[in-house]
Scaffold this motif. Sequence first.
Motif, PDB file in Angstrom:
ATOM      1  N   HIS A 110     -20.830  55.996  22.158  1.00 39.13           N
ATOM      2  CA  HIS A 110     -20.497  54.755  23.271  1.00 39.13           C
ATOM      3  C   HIS A 110     -21.733  54.339  23.685  1.00 39.13           C
ATOM      4  O   HIS A 110     -22.782  54.841  23.481  1.00 39.13           O
ATOM      5  CB  HIS A 110     -19.816  55.548  24.421  1.00 39.13           C
ATOM      6  N   ASP A 169     -25.066  56.477  25.207  1.00 41.82           N
ATOM      7  CA  ASP A 169     -25.243  57.901  24.563  1.00 41.82           C
ATOM      8  C   ASP A 169     -26.808  57.977  24.270  1.00 41.82           C
ATOM      9  O   ASP A 169     -27.433  59.012  24.401  1.00 41.82           O
ATOM     10  CB  ASP A 169     -23.986  58.137  23.611  1.00 41.82           C
ATOM     11  N   HIS A 175     -18.040  62.207  20.481  1.00 39.85           N
ATOM     12  CA  HIS A 175     -19.198  62.662  20.312  1.00 39.85           C
ATOM     13  C   HIS A 175     -19.100  63.395  18.966  1.00 39.85           C
ATOM     14  O   HIS A 175     -19.873  63.483  18.238  1.00 39.85           O
ATOM     15  CB  HIS A 175     -19.738  63.350  21.427  1.00 39.85           C
TER      16      HIS A 175
HETATM   17 ZN   LIG Z   1     -20.461  58.989  25.089  1.00 39.73          ZN
END
Ligand SMILES: [Zn+2]
Length: 220
Positions: free
Chosen positions: A26, A29, A126
């Motif tokens: 995202h 991150d 993730h």
């Molecule tokens: Zn993330």
Amino acid sequence: MFAHFKQSMIQISFDNVETVLCLGAHSDDIEIGCGATIRKLARERPDLAVWWVVFTADGKRKAEAKNSARAFLRDAGKSQVIVKQFRNGYFPFQGAVIKDFFESLKSRVKPDLVFTHFRNDRHQDHRLVSDLTWNTFRDHLILEYEVPKYDGDFASPNLFVQVSDWLAKEKVDNLCRYFSTQNDKHWFGRDTFLALMRLRGMECCAKYAEAFYVRKMVCT
Ligand SMILES: [Zn+2]
């Protein structure tokens, strides 16, 4: 305050790193996990090439990702920012198309160093990015970064990059500046990010550090 500490542990450096690949599910991150490390590398190596890939961001989040990447990469010699729009929160169910993207990435970039998510990260997006990183880059140095979250999935990282007070604070300032859509989240704030870097700094006899998991390295 910390100038009197004599470093006694053998230090490794990234002097031979020319191309870095940063992978983040995202927008934000990569910045949270390794933003200060990237800034440090780019400032020390003006010829550094950085590939920066965000797997899902659209609308405001896409604009935030691009503006933030520009700020974090401003000292990089070359940079390539890719922002994809895979479905947020559903990465494990889109595994085939995301794996196809990884395969195309492999044919385009030959990284000396790859930053990706922690293997045991509890966020499903993730974790898939981490798994596909290891599936795809099979003769590469891979460092897994950490992202604080509600799930409480931290472990004990084993590679530390010490960063100056200035770089640590700049990272936090940039996170708060460029990701304003996240400021209403209870965990997203200066104190969280500085505290994590302070704890990791304490673990490596410095003030601030970012920390990573390295699963294999080769000495010659
Ligand atoms: Zn993330």
